[in-house]
Design a protein around this motif. Structure first.
Motif, PDB file in Angstrom:
ATOM      1  N   THR A   1       0.855  -1.193   0.000  1.00 20.22           N
ATOM      2  CA  THR A   1       0.000   0.000   0.000  1.00 20.22           C
ATOM      3  C   THR A   1       0.882   1.231   0.000  1.00 20.22           C
ATOM      4  O   THR A   1       2.049   1.188   0.379  1.00 20.22           O
ATOM      5  N   ARG A   2       0.330   2.341  -0.413  1.00 19.67           N
ATOM      6  CA  ARG A   2       1.089   3.570  -0.577  1.00 19.67           C
ATOM      7  C   ARG A   2       1.451   4.165   0.792  1.00 19.67           C
ATOM      8  O   ARG A   2       0.570   4.428   1.612  1.00 19.67           O
ATOM      9  N   ILE A   3       2.735   4.378   1.026  1.00 19.72           N
ATOM     10  CA  ILE A   3       3.208   5.062   2.227  1.00 19.72           C
ATOM     11  C   ILE A   3       4.326   6.011   1.816  1.00 19.72           C
ATOM     12  O   ILE A   3       4.775   5.993   0.674  1.00 19.72           O
ATOM     13  N   GLU A   4       4.823   6.814   2.760  1.00 17.86           N
ATOM     14  CA  GLU A   4       5.906   7.736   2.472  1.00 17.86           C
ATOM     15  C   GLU A   4       7.209   6.961   2.272  1.00 17.86           C
ATOM     16  O   GLU A   4       7.489   5.981   2.977  1.00 17.86           O
ATOM     17  N   ALA A   5       8.007   7.424   1.311  1.00 22.09           N
ATOM     18  CA  ALA A   5       9.279   6.753   1.026  1.00 22.09           C
ATOM     19  C   ALA A   5      10.190   6.747   2.248  1.00 22.09           C
ATOM     20  O   ALA A   5      10.818   5.732   2.577  1.00 22.09           O
ATOM     21  N   ASP A   6      10.294   7.903   2.942  1.00 26.04           N
ATOM     22  CA  ASP A   6      11.159   7.977   4.124  1.00 26.04           C
ATOM     23  C   ASP A   6      10.702   7.002   5.205  1.00 26.04           C
ATOM     24  O   ASP A   6      11.519   6.444   5.947  1.00 26.04           O
ATOM     25  N   ALA A   7       9.379   6.813   5.316  1.00 27.67           N
ATOM     26  CA  ALA A   7       8.853   5.905   6.335  1.00 27.67           C
ATOM     27  C   ALA A   7       9.259   4.466   6.031  1.00 27.67           C
ATOM     28  O   ALA A   7       9.642   3.708   6.933  1.00 27.67           O
ATOM     29  N   LEU A   8       9.186   4.067   4.750  1.00 29.12           N
ATOM     30  CA  LEU A   8       9.555   2.701   4.382  1.00 29.12           C
ATOM     31  C   LEU A   8      11.057   2.478   4.588  1.00 29.12           C
ATOM     32  O   LEU A   8      11.484   1.431   5.083  1.00 29.12           O
ATOM     33  N   VAL A   9      11.864   3.473   4.232  1.00 31.60           N
ATOM     34  CA  VAL A   9      13.309   3.363   4.456  1.00 31.60           C
ATOM     35  C   VAL A   9      13.620   3.270   5.948  1.00 31.60           C
ATOM     36  O   VAL A   9      14.482   2.496   6.373  1.00 31.60           O
ATOM     37  N   ALA A  10      12.906   4.058   6.751  1.00 37.35           N
ATOM     38  CA  ALA A  10      13.124   4.030   8.195  1.00 37.35           C
ATOM     39  C   ALA A  10      12.804   2.651   8.784  1.00 37.35           C
ATOM     40  O   ALA A  10      13.506   2.163   9.679  1.00 37.35           O
ATOM     41  N   LEU A  11      11.750   2.010   8.270  1.00 36.54           N
ATOM     42  CA  LEU A  11      11.409   0.665   8.745  1.00 36.54           C
ATOM     43  C   LEU A  11      12.519  -0.330   8.398  1.00 36.54           C
ATOM     44  O   LEU A  11      12.893  -1.171   9.221  1.00 36.54           O
ATOM     45  N   ALA A  12      13.034  -0.232   7.175  1.00 36.05           N
ATOM     46  CA  ALA A  12      14.122  -1.124   6.772  1.00 36.05           C
ATOM     47  C   ALA A  12      15.383  -0.854   7.588  1.00 36.05           C
ATOM     48  O   ALA A  12      16.116  -1.774   7.962  1.00 36.05           O
ATOM     49  N   ASP A  13      15.647   0.432   7.870  1.00 37.87           N
ATOM     50  CA  ASP A  13      16.805   0.828   8.670  1.00 37.87           C
ATOM     51  C   ASP A  13      16.695   0.228  10.076  1.00 37.87           C
ATOM     52  O   ASP A  13      17.657  -0.327  10.623  1.00 37.87           O
ATOM     53  N   ALA A  14      15.507   0.354  10.675  1.00 33.03           N
ATOM     54  CA  ALA A  14      15.303  -0.192  12.022  1.00 33.03           C
ATOM     55  C   ALA A  14      15.474  -1.709  12.029  1.00 33.03           C
ATOM     56  O   ALA A  14      16.058  -2.285  12.952  1.00 33.03           O
ATOM     57  N   ASP A  15      14.970  -2.371  10.985  1.00 38.65           N
ATOM     58  CA  ASP A  15      15.113  -3.821  10.896  1.00 38.65           C
ATOM     59  C   ASP A  15      16.578  -4.226  10.750  1.00 38.65           C
ATOM     60  O   ASP A  15      17.028  -5.238  11.290  1.00 38.65           O
ATOM     61  N   MET A  16      17.340  -3.394  10.023  1.00 39.32           N
ATOM     62  CA  MET A  16      18.768  -3.667   9.881  1.00 39.32           C
ATOM     63  C   MET A  16      19.466  -3.599  11.227  1.00 39.32           C
ATOM     64  O   MET A  16      20.313  -4.437  11.551  1.00 39.32           O
ATOM     65  N   TYR A  17      19.133  -2.580  12.037  1.00 39.67           N
ATOM     66  CA  TYR A  17      19.783  -2.459  13.343  1.00 39.67           C
ATOM     67  C   TYR A  17      19.387  -3.611  14.266  1.00 39.67           C
ATOM     68  O   TYR A  17      20.189  -4.067  15.091  1.00 39.67           O
ATOM     69  N   ARG A  18      18.155  -4.120  14.134  1.00 37.38           N
ATOM     70  CA  ARG A  18      17.778  -5.302  14.914  1.00 37.38           C
ATOM     71  C   ARG A  18      18.645  -6.496  14.495  1.00 37.38           C
ATOM     72  O   ARG A  18      19.108  -7.263  15.341  1.00 37.38           O
ATOM     73  N   ALA A  19      18.859  -6.638  13.202  1.00 35.94           N
ATOM     74  CA  ALA A  19      19.708  -7.726  12.715  1.00 35.94           C
ATOM     75  C   ALA A  19      21.144  -7.565  13.207  1.00 35.94           C
ATOM     76  O   ALA A  19      21.808  -8.530  13.574  1.00 35.94           O
ATOM     77  N   LYS A  20      21.647  -6.313  13.212  1.00 31.81           N
ATOM     78  CA  LYS A  20      23.013  -6.061  13.653  1.00 31.81           C
ATOM     79  C   LYS A  20      23.183  -6.411  15.136  1.00 31.81           C
ATOM     80  O   LYS A  20      24.174  -7.031  15.538  1.00 31.81           O
ATOM     81  N   ARG A  21      22.188  -6.001  15.954  1.00 31.61           N
ATOM     82  CA  ARG A  21      22.282  -6.296  17.394  1.00 31.61           C
ATOM     83  C   ARG A  21      22.191  -7.791  17.689  1.00 31.61           C
ATOM     84  O   ARG A  21      22.715  -8.261  18.699  1.00 31.61           O
TER      85      ARG A  21
END
Length: 563
Positions: A528-548
């Motif tokens: 569904t349509r969301i803001e680009a920055d919001a989708l990137v932020a979700l991926a960024d947060a998921d990356m940090y969870r993976a890193k931790r």
């Protein structure tokens, strides 16, 4: 001069000799390596001093900066040292730099430059620009007043932290950008924890304006911050390329109008009434009607439409068209005996021509035909494409720059529906956020050349694996983002994440060292349509969870075993 500590008497003797040398220039340097006012106790001629530089690093060629840093380290250890370095003011010109620890006598260190001549203003500016940082961080309160800034603000904007802090941000933003800044800020305040990015011009202490990409993060409710944290990235070079693209496009259009080209006059049936000699050189053939021109164009419809507008509505037109490579080559071979050599060469390969269409009308307004002015703009078109590519792609990796990647992501998201539907197959957009683990360790241990090689290889692999409709952007020093539109489910995204990790960890050789890229990868998926920055932020947060979750992250590199 060795590693022994020179006595004060020895250092004073050398200092007196250099101060008396008419070929030597001198500056006073403090313990931090910055140039300071010359103490009155130093018996120096006024003409022997150097002004306009913040440190001695700005007086030498950028390639010799490390050499000069080593020199001053040795001065602090032994009391005196010398080296040769390339002068900033001319190719092949060198100076001899002597450093002396004269703090016991004069309270400062002295740097003597033998063979130095005054640096041109533009050279000095280039040296300062090479040393200038590109990122600073500031803290703001809920009404956008500056609470705290780091020391890089002075190097970027000229303000001291004391002069910068406490000011309203709006006072420092270009008037033409203030409405955009206000809208961005108000939207940020409505979303605690969110980040909003915008591009603005900020005022330098000298009154000039510099372009920054500002990312504001709303941490007002965060117990450890209680502020808005803003990262300001200097994008002056990127904006200069973009503006150069616009200026070049305008200039090339004006030059095209003035360049000699082919003239073709046709009547209302398309029959050629007149043509000049240059037309054959532009097109590679002699025309009897406009229909023969259609035959050598890859897409003749825009020209057909332009001629219809001239005939039916009296509206002139300007367009560009590509000449078909195979047809142009055949025509060149057929006409080789009749055309000049440069005309034959001109039609080899795909070429682009600019066509200006101007209607011919009687006094009563009746159309009697048209005049076409044709000029070869192949090189201009290639230059525009090259400049456009430079403005949107990272030079090192070939990936999209952050702005271009976000724009591509926004376009993909705009094609999605506004609400979730049923279970039927539907379009989706996925973002994979990739952060290279241990990248700083590569630079520290193996040097920046190895770090650059690692980034290039990672970019190459991600681009090759992006798939149709995919895109890869480089967001920071060691951060990449992959945009995918071919992953139809969360399960497919999970497989893609694993595939990227496997793809990246394949080792490769760089100058005898085996580099093994290892990355933390996060992902976000939406249909569904969301803001680009919001989708990137979700991926960024998921990356940090993976890193931790991976406390045993390996380094990127290991030394290749001897054969």
């Amino acid at each position: 001069m060795g590693q022994q500590r020179y006595t004060a008497e020895q250092r004073d003797t050398v200092a007196d000799a250099l101060l008396a040398d008419p070929a030597a220039r001198v500056v006073a340097v403090n313990d931090s390596g910055l140039i300071v006012p010359m103490p009155p106790a130093v018996p120096v001629r006024e003409a022997a001093t150097i002004s306009g530089a913040a440190s001695v690093l700005e007086l030498v060629h950028p390639e010799d900066i490390v050499t000069v840093i080593d020199l001053w380290h040795e001065v602090r250890v032994t009391g005196a040292a010398s080296t040769r370095a390339g002068a900033l003011h001319g190719a092949g010109s060198t100076i001899t730099m002597h450093g002396l620890d004269t703090r016991e006598r004069f309270g400062v260190l002295l740097a003597f430059l033998v063979g130095y001549r005054d640096v041109a203003a533009d050279d000095s500016a280039r040296a300062q620009d090479a040393l200038r940082p590109r990122v600073c961080v500031v803290r703001k309160d809920e009404v956008a007043c500056l609470l705290e800034v780091d020391e890089t603000v002075t190097r970027l904007l000229g303000w001291t932290p004391e002069a910068y802090a406490g000011r309203r941000t709006l006072e420092l933003i270009h008037p033409d950008d203030q409405q955009r800044a206000i809208a961005n800020w108000m939207d940020l305040l409505q979303h605690p924890g969110a980040a909003r990015r915008t591009r603005l011009r900020h005022r330098h202490d000298d009154g000039s304006w510099l372009w920054f990409e500002v990312t504001n993060r709303n941490l007002l409710a965060h117990p450890d911050y209680r502020c808005v944290l803003a990262e300001m990235v200097d994008i002056a070079e990127e904006m200069a390329v973009t503006q150069a693209l616009e200026a070049s496009d305008q200039l090339l259009r004006r030059l095209t109008e003035a360049l000699p080209g082919g003239i073709l006059q046709i009547d209302t049936t398309g029959r050629v009434v007149h043509r000049n000699a240059r037309l054959a050189g532009v097109l590679g053939l002699e025309l009897a009607s406009v229909f023969e021109l259609y035959d050598v164009m890859t897409d003749p419809e825009p020209l057909r439409d332009a001629l219809r507008c001239v005939r039916d509505r009296g509206v002139d037109a300007d367009l560009e068209a590509d000449l078909a490579a195979d047809l142009a080559a055949d025509l060149a071979a057929d006409l080789a005996a009749d055309l000049a050599a440069d005309a034959v060469d001109a039609v080899q390969g795909l070429r682009r021509v600019a066509i200006s269409v101007r209607g011919l009308h009687t006094d009563s307004g009746e159309c009697t035909g048209a005049i076409l002015y044709l000029s070869d703009v192949t090189e201009a078109a290639q230059l525009r494409e090259q400049l456009a590519h430079r403005a949107s792609h990272d030079d090192l990796t070939g990936c999209l720059v952050r702005r271009a990647a976000i724009e591509r992501l926004e376009g993909s998201l705009a094609a999605l529906p506004g609400e979730s539907g049923g279970r039927e197959a539907r379009a989706s957009v996925s973002v994979l956020f990739i952060d290279l683990d241990g990248f700083k360790d590569v630079n520290d241990r193996l040097g920046h050349a190895a770090g650059d090689a690692l980034l290039r290889e990672v970019g190459r692999r991600l681009l090759a694996d992006a798939g149709p409709g995919g895109a890869v952007g480089r967001f920071g020093g060691d951060e990449f983002v992959v945009l995918r539109t071919d992953l139809g489910s969360h399960e497919a995204v999970a497989h893609a994440v694993a595939a990227v990790q496997d793809l990246l960890r394949e080792p490769f050789d760089h100058d005898g060292t085996e580099l093994v890229p290892v990355a933390s990868v996060g992902a976000a998926w939406t249909d569904t349509r969301i803001e680009a920055d919001a989708l990137v932020a979700l991926a960024d947060a998921d990356m940090y969870r993976a890193k931790r979750s991976r406390p045993d992250r390996r380094r990127h590199t290991r030394q290749q075993a001897p054969a």
